[in-house]
Design a protein around this motif. Sequence first.
Motif, PDB file in Angstrom:
ATOM      1  N   GLY A  97       0.831  -1.194   0.000  1.00 57.08           N
ATOM      2  CA  GLY A  97       0.000   0.000   0.000  1.00 57.08           C
ATOM      3  C   GLY A  97       0.869   1.249   0.000  1.00 57.08           C
ATOM      4  O   GLY A  97       2.074   1.194   0.260  1.00 57.08           O
ATOM      5  N   ARG A 100       2.447   2.352   3.778  1.00 54.83           N
ATOM      6  CA  ARG A 100       3.404   1.414   4.373  1.00 54.83           C
ATOM      7  C   ARG A 100       4.643   1.229   3.494  1.00 54.83           C
ATOM      8  O   ARG A 100       5.737   1.000   4.005  1.00 54.83           O
ATOM      9  CB  ARG A 100       2.734   0.072   4.632  1.00 54.83           C
ATOM     10  CG  ARG A 100       1.674   0.117   5.734  1.00 54.83           C
ATOM     11  CD  ARG A 100       1.274  -1.270   6.169  1.00 54.83           C
ATOM     12  NE  ARG A 100       0.706  -2.034   5.066  1.00 54.83           N
ATOM     13  CZ  ARG A 100       0.723  -3.364   4.977  1.00 54.83           C
ATOM     14  NH1 ARG A 100       1.289  -4.083   5.940  1.00 54.83           N
ATOM     15  NH2 ARG A 100       0.171  -3.982   3.956  1.00 54.83           N
ATOM     16  N   PHE A 150      -0.524   8.408   7.703  1.00 56.45           N
ATOM     17  CA  PHE A 150      -1.062   7.148   8.226  1.00 56.45           C
ATOM     18  C   PHE A 150      -1.869   7.405   9.494  1.00 56.45           C
ATOM     19  O   PHE A 150      -2.964   6.855   9.677  1.00 56.45           O
ATOM     20  CB  PHE A 150       0.099   6.199   8.503  1.00 56.45           C
ATOM     21  CG  PHE A 150      -0.305   4.806   8.896  1.00 56.45           C
ATOM     22  CD1 PHE A 150      -0.373   3.792   7.959  1.00 56.45           C
ATOM     23  CD2 PHE A 150      -0.601   4.493  10.212  1.00 56.45           C
ATOM     24  CE1 PHE A 150      -0.745   2.503   8.318  1.00 56.45           C
ATOM     25  CE2 PHE A 150      -0.971   3.219  10.599  1.00 56.45           C
ATOM     26  CZ  PHE A 150      -1.043   2.221   9.643  1.00 56.45           C
ATOM     27  N   GLU A 235      -2.963  -1.328   6.252  1.00 56.97           N
ATOM     28  CA  GLU A 235      -2.964  -0.095   5.469  1.00 56.97           C
ATOM     29  C   GLU A 235      -4.320   0.596   5.597  1.00 56.97           C
ATOM     30  O   GLU A 235      -5.366  -0.044   5.498  1.00 56.97           O
ATOM     31  CB  GLU A 235      -2.685  -0.416   3.999  1.00 56.97           C
ATOM     32  CG  GLU A 235      -2.718   0.768   3.065  1.00 56.97           C
ATOM     33  CD  GLU A 235      -1.444   1.593   3.098  1.00 56.97           C
ATOM     34  OE1 GLU A 235      -1.378   2.597   2.378  1.00 56.97           O
ATOM     35  OE2 GLU A 235      -0.510   1.226   3.856  1.00 56.97           O
TER      36      GLU A 235
END
Length: 466
Positions: A97, A100, A150, A235
């Motif tokens: 992803g 990551r 994230f 992800e």
Amino acid sequence: MALAPQAAPTTPPTKAWTQAWRVYLEPASLRMLSLGFSAGLPLLLVFGTLSFWLREAGVDRSTIGFLSWVGLAYAFKWTWSPLVDRMPIPLLTRWLGRRRSWLLVSQTIIVLGLSSIALTDPKVALSTMVWCAIAVAFGSATQDIALDAFRIESGDAEHQAALAASYLAGYRLAMIWAGAGALWIAAWAEGGFAVADAGAAASAATYQPGAWTVAYLAMAASMLPGMLTVLCSKEPAPRPIPPSKNAAEWLRGALVEPFADFLGRYRWHAALLLALIATYRISDVVMGIMANPFYVDMGYTKAEVATVTKVYGVVMTLVGAFAGGVLALRLGVMRVLMLGALLSAGTNLLFAWLSTQGHDVTKLMVVISADNLAGGIATSAFVAYLSSLTNVNYSATQYALFSSMMLLLPKLVAGYSGVFVDAFGYVHFFTSTALLGAPVLLLVWLASRVKTQTGTPQVTGPASPE
């Protein structure tokens, strides 16, 4: 006059205290705890701990101050943040992803850079060490871009303060290891804590580069758990990016639209918000560059610095970070932001007092406790505030811009900190860093009147006392 509450990221405090604390056991918070460790490890290793190493090796304070400009990599990370936000990494992005894959690549750069620093002696090849430190700072800044995105994409606005506090907890635990751990390992490798080290001259006399090699190789290996966490994490739901017809359209979507979105939402208030972002941490950052040279010059040993400033002090920062997260949920981010700004600037005056007391571990512990507690509260609220300004459609780019501006001016000013200390001494230096925080209080008050909404912000009147 009471401060106006934020429309976001906080809501009226309806949660019970037990519910507010339970948020730290949620999976998203635990992931941020682990990934925060990976983010916090490199910082001290190219700033605080490295400055201790350099001073012990006999590098002068002015040079150490100028070498802090390595940190400008963090201040300019917004320039490549659109690539991290949108550009896939061949094969790796399809497997892990977008977020990551960039995290794993940046962590690999950090490991290689720290290993190279470990094998370099600043007395012999200072320029080589500087280039290795730049590589670590670049990898760390890139990791921050991906990790901030994230984190923001891992929770709604209400949970951003808790995610920020969990992230900071992991970050500060890593700083214990990168600070105290590195000093302890270096002390052990050079013969243990029994080695006499009464001051800077004695420190230089017992300088052993091999001890620092062992310490920095251990730090490089300590990045491996963070890499494993990336591989095992989930992800976030990918945000669809419309395909671009040509390079110009891609550049517009990657570079222009994130900044245009922020300016469009806040209009003339954007200048006020950016001024606050650029100056909020100036007292802490400028003071922090000279902290480790100060400890060496005051005759504190590696063991004392490791125990008091890198363990006990960081624990107090964790207390402040968690308290800041809970207070933000209960009272609103802006009130805690004002408290943090006041405490962060004020505690610098304690260092001015400490510089007149000679070698006194007890007084050092008191000063470090107050300073780190204030810093934890301020940072937790500030990270939540930056997150509230971010549009999730451009999370990596916009947050990178904010966090870059947070460091640009402080790092530029901090580069001259060694020159200032050489000219005026530590008392005047620490007092001046406290005064740098005074304008921040006005900016926080003005910014508290601007609602952080997804649409165009509005100016509110004073809040009623609760």
